[in-house]
Design a protein around this motif. Structure first.
Motif, PDB file in Angstrom:
ATOM      1  N   ALA A  18      80.155  71.549  61.799  1.00 45.97           N
ATOM      2  CA  ALA A  18      79.710  72.674  62.623  1.00 45.97           C
ATOM      3  C   ALA A  18      78.204  72.605  62.879  1.00 45.97           C
ATOM      4  CB  ALA A  18      80.077  73.999  61.947  1.00 45.97           C
ATOM      5  N   VAL A  19      77.431  72.276  61.849  1.00 44.61           N
ATOM      6  CA  VAL A  19      75.975  72.188  61.998  1.00 44.61           C
ATOM      7  C   VAL A  19      75.615  71.019  62.907  1.00 44.61           C
ATOM      8  CG1 VAL A  19      73.775  71.926  60.800  1.00 44.61           C
ATOM      9  CG2 VAL A  19      75.600  73.281  59.763  1.00 44.61           C
ATOM     10  N   CYS A  20      76.308  69.920  62.754  1.00 43.68           N
ATOM     11  CA  CYS A  20      76.066  68.749  63.597  1.00 43.68           C
ATOM     12  C   CYS A  20      76.348  69.074  65.064  1.00 43.68           C
ATOM     13  CB  CYS A  20      76.910  67.568  63.134  1.00 43.68           C
ATOM     14  SG  CYS A  20      76.641  66.074  64.108  1.00 43.68           S
ATOM     15  N   GLU A  21      77.449  69.747  65.328  1.00 50.70           N
ATOM     16  CA  GLU A  21      77.780  70.127  66.706  1.00 50.70           C
ATOM     17  C   GLU A  21      76.672  70.980  67.317  1.00 50.70           C
ATOM     18  OE1 GLU A  21      81.602  72.048  66.462  1.00 50.70           O
ATOM     19  OE2 GLU A  21      82.660  70.139  66.221  1.00 50.70           O
ATOM     20  N   LYS A  22      76.107  71.879  66.528  1.00 52.68           N
ATOM     21  CA  LYS A  22      75.012  72.726  67.004  1.00 52.68           C
ATOM     22  C   LYS A  22      73.789  71.868  67.333  1.00 52.68           C
ATOM     23  CE  LYS A  22      74.014  77.008  67.240  1.00 52.68           C
ATOM     24  NZ  LYS A  22      74.444  77.855  68.352  1.00 52.68           N
ATOM     25  N   ALA A  23      73.466  70.919  66.457  1.00 47.25           N
ATOM     26  CA  ALA A  23      72.325  70.040  66.702  1.00 47.25           C
ATOM     27  C   ALA A  23      72.536  69.212  67.965  1.00 47.25           C
ATOM     28  CB  ALA A  23      72.091  69.128  65.496  1.00 47.25           C
ATOM     29  N   LYS A  26      71.975  71.118  71.102  1.00 45.50           N
ATOM     30  CA  LYS A  26      70.559  71.387  71.359  1.00 45.50           C
ATOM     31  C   LYS A  26      69.780  70.110  71.686  1.00 45.50           C
ATOM     32  CE  LYS A  26      70.153  75.546  68.529  1.00 45.50           C
ATOM     33  NZ  LYS A  26      69.345  76.431  69.349  1.00 45.50           N
ATOM     34  N   GLY A  27      70.460  68.964  71.689  1.00 47.50           N
ATOM     35  CA  GLY A  27      69.808  67.706  72.016  1.00 47.50           C
ATOM     36  C   GLY A  27      68.873  67.190  70.937  1.00 47.50           C
ATOM     37  N   ILE A  28      69.088  67.612  69.718  1.00 48.70           N
ATOM     38  CA  ILE A  28      68.221  67.221  68.606  1.00 48.70           C
ATOM     39  C   ILE A  28      68.556  65.795  68.158  1.00 48.70           C
ATOM     40  CG2 ILE A  28      67.663  67.729  66.190  1.00 48.70           C
ATOM     41  CD1 ILE A  28      68.181  70.718  66.930  1.00 48.70           C
ATOM     42  N   LYS A  29      67.522  65.004  67.936  1.00 43.02           N
ATOM     43  CA  LYS A  29      67.702  63.614  67.506  1.00 43.02           C
ATOM     44  C   LYS A  29      67.201  63.341  66.092  1.00 43.02           C
ATOM     45  CE  LYS A  29      69.545  62.162  71.300  1.00 43.02           C
ATOM     46  NZ  LYS A  29      70.986  61.972  71.277  1.00 43.02           N
ATOM     47  N   LYS A  30      66.355  64.234  65.556  1.00 42.54           N
ATOM     48  CA  LYS A  30      65.810  64.071  64.202  1.00 42.54           C
ATOM     49  C   LYS A  30      65.808  65.432  63.519  1.00 42.54           C
ATOM     50  CE  LYS A  30      62.631  60.272  65.182  1.00 42.54           C
ATOM     51  NZ  LYS A  30      61.244  59.802  65.019  1.00 42.54           N
ATOM     52  N   VAL A  31      66.467  65.503  62.364  1.00 44.98           N
ATOM     53  CA  VAL A  31      66.511  66.753  61.605  1.00 44.98           C
ATOM     54  C   VAL A  31      66.046  66.519  60.178  1.00 44.98           C
ATOM     55  CG1 VAL A  31      68.384  67.806  62.949  1.00 44.98           C
ATOM     56  CG2 VAL A  31      68.936  66.482  60.904  1.00 44.98           C
ATOM     57  N   GLY A  32      65.520  67.582  59.598  1.00 47.01           N
ATOM     58  CA  GLY A  32      65.234  67.584  58.179  1.00 47.01           C
ATOM     59  C   GLY A  32      66.356  68.336  57.484  1.00 47.01           C
ATOM     60  N   LEU A  33      66.549  68.057  56.228  1.00 42.56           N
ATOM     61  CA  LEU A  33      67.601  68.704  55.447  1.00 42.56           C
ATOM     62  C   LEU A  33      67.026  69.234  54.141  1.00 42.56           C
ATOM     63  CD1 LEU A  33      70.568  69.392  54.689  1.00 42.56           C
ATOM     64  CD2 LEU A  33      70.784  67.010  53.878  1.00 42.56           C
ATOM     65  N   ILE A  50      74.798  61.176  61.255  1.00 42.81           N
ATOM     66  CA  ILE A  50      74.612  59.737  61.406  1.00 42.81           C
ATOM     67  C   ILE A  50      75.582  59.190  62.453  1.00 42.81           C
ATOM     68  CG2 ILE A  50      74.810  57.511  60.211  1.00 42.81           C
ATOM     69  CD1 ILE A  50      73.812  59.101  57.657  1.00 42.81           C
ATOM     70  N   LYS A  51      76.828  59.653  62.425  1.00 38.79           N
ATOM     71  CA  LYS A  51      77.825  59.225  63.417  1.00 38.79           C
ATOM     72  C   LYS A  51      77.389  59.579  64.831  1.00 38.79           C
ATOM     73  CE  LYS A  51      81.882  59.622  60.456  1.00 38.79           C
ATOM     74  NZ  LYS A  51      83.098  60.396  60.171  1.00 38.79           N
ATOM     75  N   GLU A  52      76.663  60.684  64.979  1.00 41.45           N
ATOM     76  CA  GLU A  52      76.200  61.128  66.293  1.00 41.45           C
ATOM     77  C   GLU A  52      74.852  60.529  66.676  1.00 41.45           C
ATOM     78  OE1 GLU A  52      77.680  62.896  68.653  1.00 41.45           O
ATOM     79  OE2 GLU A  52      79.496  63.254  67.472  1.00 41.45           O
ATOM     80  N   GLY A  53      74.315  59.661  65.831  1.00 41.05           N
ATOM     81  CA  GLY A  53      73.034  59.030  66.128  1.00 41.05           C
ATOM     82  C   GLY A  53      71.833  59.915  65.849  1.00 41.05           C
ATOM     83  N   ILE A  54      72.024  60.948  65.048  1.00 40.04           N
ATOM     84  CA  ILE A  54      70.932  61.850  64.678  1.00 40.04           C
ATOM     85  C   ILE A  54      70.379  61.392  63.324  1.00 40.04           C
ATOM     86  CG2 ILE A  54      70.300  64.222  64.093  1.00 40.04           C
ATOM     87  CD1 ILE A  54      72.571  65.139  65.970  1.00 40.04           C
ATOM     88  N   TYR A  99      57.941  62.545  59.909  1.00 42.66           N
ATOM     89  CA  TYR A  99      59.155  61.996  60.508  1.00 42.66           C
ATOM     90  C   TYR A  99      59.420  62.462  61.936  1.00 42.66           C
ATOM     91  CZ  TYR A  99      60.067  61.179  55.536  1.00 42.66           C
ATOM     92  OH  TYR A  99      59.974  60.809  54.225  1.00 42.66           O
ATOM     93  N   GLY A 100      58.697  63.470  62.371  1.00 46.14           N
ATOM     94  CA  GLY A 100      58.921  63.994  63.714  1.00 46.14           C
ATOM     95  C   GLY A 100      60.197  64.815  63.831  1.00 46.14           C
ATOM     96  N   ILE A 101      60.586  65.495  62.737  1.00 39.87           N
ATOM     97  CA  ILE A 101      61.813  66.290  62.808  1.00 39.87           C
ATOM     98  C   ILE A 101      61.665  67.380  63.864  1.00 39.87           C
ATOM     99  CG2 ILE A 101      62.513  65.800  60.435  1.00 39.87           C
ATOM    100  CD1 ILE A 101      61.616  68.710  59.722  1.00 39.87           C
TER     101      ILE A 101
END
Length: 141
Positions: A18-23, A26-33, A50-54, A99-101
């Motif tokens: 669900a969180v990945c779908e939201k990212a 929004k076109g997000i490519k780099k996230v922090g966790l 990772i599967k989505e290339g994020i 990292y440019g998150i």
């Protein structure tokens, strides 16, 4: 010992998905966790991204230890210290600069007690809120 699994017609939704779908939306490519030590070290929250290339980034070892300690020593007990908020914000800021998150995943139910869109240097992806909203949407469809 035999284990039985009851099959139901209820569709389940994983929090990471669900969180990945939201990212992705929004076109997000780099996230922090941010999360417990387990969440930050293990891959269960990272696989869908990772599967989505994020790209998924976590704080350095010292930051991970601080976050895990603050979750279990303060936040789970409802203790909110201004210094802890500042430390979390500084860690997010460091990840943004290093990292440019583009967003930060709040991967623990207690972290939104102190981090939100008003004080985070990057937009937040509140895993609990996103998951609940996804479940509500699924129930309404």
């Amino acid at each position: 010992m035999t284990t039985f699994i009851k099959k139901t017609d209820i569709e389940l939704e994983s929090i990471p998905k669900a969180v990945c779908e939201k990212a992705v939306s929004k076109g997000i490519k780099k996230v922090g966790l941010l999360g417990t030590g387990f969440t930050m070290k293990e891959n269960h929250m990272k696989k869908d991204f990772i599967k989505e290339g994020i790209e998924v980034f976590v704080p350095d070892e010292k930051g991970q230890e601080l976050i895990d300690n603050k979750i279990f020593e303060e936040l789970v007990h409802g203790t909110i210290n201004k210094s802890t908020v500042e430390e979390f914000v500084n860690i997010i800021e460091e990840m943004k600069n290093k990292y440019g998150i583009e967003a930060i995943i709040l991967g623990c139910t207690e972290i939104p007690l102190i981090i939100n869109d008003d004080n985070s240097p990057v937009p937040v992806l509140n895993a609990t809120e996103i998951h609940i909203n996804k479940l509500i949407k699924m129930a309404m469809d």
